[in-house]
Write a protein that holds these residues in place. Structure first.
Motif, PDB file in Angstrom:
ATOM      1  N   SER A  17    -100.593-107.780   2.390  1.00 33.74           N
ATOM      2  CA  SER A  17     -99.139-107.811   2.219  1.00 33.74           C
ATOM      3  C   SER A  17     -98.581-109.204   2.513  1.00 33.74           C
ATOM      4  N   LEU A  18     -97.478-109.489   1.872  1.00 33.27           N
ATOM      5  CA  LEU A  18     -96.702-110.682   2.153  1.00 33.27           C
ATOM      6  C   LEU A  18     -95.224-110.327   2.030  1.00 33.27           C
ATOM      7  N   ARG A  19     -94.405-111.090   2.737  1.00 33.35           N
ATOM      8  CA  ARG A  19     -92.960-110.902   2.637  1.00 33.35           C
ATOM      9  C   ARG A  19     -92.327-112.238   2.282  1.00 33.35           C
ATOM     10  N   LEU A  20     -91.687-112.288   1.142  1.00 29.82           N
ATOM     11  CA  LEU A  20     -90.999-113.496   0.704  1.00 29.82           C
ATOM     12  C   LEU A  20     -89.523-113.411   1.107  1.00 29.82           C
ATOM     13  N   SER A  21     -88.985-114.550   1.496  1.00 29.06           N
ATOM     14  CA  SER A  21     -87.565-114.623   1.837  1.00 29.06           C
ATOM     15  C   SER A  21     -86.922-115.779   1.093  1.00 29.06           C
ATOM     16  N   CYS A  22     -85.665-115.617   0.791  1.00 39.07           N
ATOM     17  CA  CYS A  22     -84.906-116.656   0.093  1.00 39.07           C
ATOM     18  C   CYS A  22     -83.508-116.708   0.709  1.00 39.07           C
ATOM     19  N   VAL A  23     -83.152-117.883   1.181  1.00 39.06           N
ATOM     20  CA  VAL A  23     -81.856-118.055   1.824  1.00 39.06           C
ATOM     21  C   VAL A  23     -81.096-119.170   1.125  1.00 39.06           C
ATOM     22  N   SER A  24     -79.815-118.946   0.920  1.00 39.43           N
ATOM     23  CA  SER A  24     -78.980-119.969   0.296  1.00 39.43           C
ATOM     24  C   SER A  24     -78.464-120.939   1.361  1.00 39.43           C
ATOM     25  N   SER A  25     -78.532-122.226   1.002  1.00 39.70           N
ATOM     26  CA  SER A  25     -78.021-123.243   1.933  1.00 39.70           C
ATOM     27  C   SER A  25     -76.515-123.383   1.839  1.00 39.70           C
ATOM     28  N   GLY A  26     -75.925-122.820   0.804  1.00 36.83           N
ATOM     29  CA  GLY A  26     -74.494-122.893   0.610  1.00 36.83           C
ATOM     30  C   GLY A  26     -73.889-121.508   0.538  1.00 36.83           C
ATOM     31  N   THR A  27     -72.580-121.468   0.526  1.00 32.54           N
ATOM     32  CA  THR A  27     -71.896-120.180   0.492  1.00 32.54           C
ATOM     33  C   THR A  27     -71.515-119.806  -0.938  1.00 32.54           C
ATOM     34  N   PHE A  28     -71.331-118.528  -1.135  1.00 35.03           N
ATOM     35  CA  PHE A  28     -70.892-117.993  -2.414  1.00 35.03           C
ATOM     36  C   PHE A  28     -69.636-117.179  -2.215  1.00 35.03           C
ATOM     37  N   PHE A  29     -68.722-117.281  -3.174  1.00 37.40           N
ATOM     38  CA  PHE A  29     -67.559-116.406  -3.162  1.00 37.40           C
ATOM     39  C   PHE A  29     -67.999-114.980  -3.474  1.00 37.40           C
ATOM     40  N   SER A  30     -68.904-114.852  -4.435  1.00 38.31           N
ATOM     41  CA  SER A  30     -69.458-113.547  -4.784  1.00 38.31           C
ATOM     42  C   SER A  30     -70.825-113.733  -5.416  1.00 38.31           C
ATOM     43  N   ILE A  31     -71.704-112.772  -5.168  1.00 40.12           N
ATOM     44  CA  ILE A  31     -73.036-112.776  -5.772  1.00 40.12           C
ATOM     45  C   ILE A  31     -73.202-111.499  -6.566  1.00 40.12           C
ATOM     46  N   ASN A  32     -73.575-111.641  -7.812  1.00 39.57           N
ATOM     47  CA  ASN A  32     -73.785-110.487  -8.674  1.00 39.57           C
ATOM     48  C   ASN A  32     -75.215-110.003  -8.521  1.00 39.57           C
ATOM     49  N   LEU A  33     -76.148-110.796  -8.994  1.00 38.70           N
ATOM     50  CA  LEU A  33     -77.548-110.402  -8.972  1.00 38.70           C
ATOM     51  C   LEU A  33     -78.372-111.329  -8.088  1.00 38.70           C
ATOM     52  N   MET A  34     -79.337-110.761  -7.405  1.00 34.02           N
ATOM     53  CA  MET A  34     -80.352-111.538  -6.701  1.00 34.02           C
ATOM     54  C   MET A  34     -81.700-111.021  -7.182  1.00 34.02           C
ATOM     55  N   SER A  35     -82.569-111.929  -7.553  1.00 31.93           N
ATOM     56  CA  SER A  35     -83.813-111.532  -8.208  1.00 31.93           C
ATOM     57  C   SER A  35     -84.983-112.378  -7.742  1.00 31.93           C
ATOM     58  N   TRP A  36     -86.164-111.851  -8.004  1.00 31.76           N
ATOM     59  CA  TRP A  36     -87.406-112.595  -7.856  1.00 31.76           C
ATOM     60  C   TRP A  36     -88.110-112.608  -9.212  1.00 31.76           C
ATOM     61  N   TYR A  37     -88.531-113.793  -9.614  1.00 29.25           N
ATOM     62  CA  TYR A  37     -89.335-113.984 -10.807  1.00 29.25           C
ATOM     63  C   TYR A  37     -90.669-114.561 -10.380  1.00 29.25           C
ATOM     64  N   ARG A  38     -91.634-114.514 -11.268  1.00 29.03           N
ATOM     65  CA  ARG A  38     -92.913-115.165 -11.001  1.00 29.03           C
ATOM     66  C   ARG A  38     -93.473-115.751 -12.285  1.00 29.03           C
ATOM     67  N   GLN A  39     -94.289-116.774 -12.079  1.00 23.45           N
ATOM     68  CA  GLN A  39     -94.933-117.425 -13.215  1.00 23.45           C
ATOM     69  C   GLN A  39     -96.368-117.731 -12.849  1.00 23.45           C
ATOM     70  N   ALA A  40     -97.282-117.115 -13.571  1.00 20.44           N
ATOM     71  CA  ALA A  40     -98.707-117.368 -13.387  1.00 20.44           C
ATOM     72  C   ALA A  40     -99.122-118.495 -14.324  1.00 20.44           C
ATOM     73  N   PRO A  41    -100.219-119.177 -13.999  1.00 22.89           N
ATOM     74  CA  PRO A  41    -100.675-120.283 -14.848  1.00 22.89           C
ATOM     75  C   PRO A  41    -100.874-119.842 -16.299  1.00 22.89           C
ATOM     76  N   GLY A  42    -100.291-120.596 -17.219  1.00 23.71           N
ATOM     77  CA  GLY A  42    -100.448-120.303 -18.631  1.00 23.71           C
ATOM     78  C   GLY A  42     -99.618-119.156 -19.151  1.00 23.71           C
ATOM     79  N   LYS A  43     -98.756-118.608 -18.291  1.00 23.42           N
ATOM     80  CA  LYS A  43     -97.934-117.471 -18.701  1.00 23.42           C
ATOM     81  C   LYS A  43     -96.457-117.796 -18.562  1.00 23.42           C
ATOM     82  N   GLN A  44     -95.634-117.004 -19.220  1.00 28.77           N
ATOM     83  CA  GLN A  44     -94.195-117.180 -19.118  1.00 28.77           C
ATOM     84  C   GLN A  44     -93.685-116.609 -17.801  1.00 28.77           C
ATOM     85  N   ARG A  45     -92.560-117.147 -17.359  1.00 27.08           N
ATOM     86  CA  ARG A  45     -91.917-116.616 -16.163  1.00 27.08           C
ATOM     87  C   ARG A  45     -91.428-115.202 -16.462  1.00 27.08           C
ATOM     88  N   GLU A  46     -91.664-114.305 -15.523  1.00 24.43           N
ATOM     89  CA  GLU A  46     -91.275-112.913 -15.727  1.00 24.43           C
ATOM     90  C   GLU A  46     -90.495-112.384 -14.533  1.00 24.43           C
TER      91      GLU A  46
END
Length: 121
Positions: A17-46
């Motif tokens: 198992s692993l746990r990924l975290s993502c923190v914004s350094s700035g503030t947002f008035f509003s956030i609609n979507l938050m997502s994780w994408y990945r890209q393997a070598p030779g493949k498109q980002r998904e």
């Protein structure tokens, strides 16, 4: 300017198992979507997983039942808990936020720099 800072990537054996975290350094008035994408070598980002402001989630079929996305609106952060990892999960994982920085600007899309996840067999 806002930066999305990811952490938690690394090398893990299959089944681990692993746990990924993502923190914004700035503030947002509003956030609609938050997502994780990945890209393997030779493949498109998904898209791996995404979560809306009201907590609705969507997952790629390949990770359903193994990955869980969550967000902390107060901290402008999003996490990805990854269990039962497989070698095919090896990729660079990117955090993505769609939101408005202030009430006076339109919605924008922001990306993190990516964090490497490597799953050994």
């Amino acid at each position: 300017q806002v930066q999305l800072v990811e952490s938690g990537g690394g090398l893990v054996q299959a089944g681990g198992s692993l746990r990924l975290s993502c923190v914004s350094s700035g503030t947002f008035f509003s956030i609609n979507l938050m997502s994780w994408y990945r890209q393997a070598p030779g493949k498109q980002r998904e898209l791996v997983a995404r979560i809306t402001g009201d907590g609705s989630t969507n997952y790629a079929d390949s990770v359903k039942g193994r990955f869980t996305i969550s967000r902390d609106n107060a901290k402008n952060s999003v996490n990805l808990q990854m269990n039962s990892l497989k070698p095919e999960d090896t990729a660079v994982y990117y955090c993505n936020v769609v939101g408005r920085r202030t009430v006076w600007v339109t919605e924008g899309t922001y990306w993190g720099q990516g964090t490497q996840v490597t799953v050994s067999s």
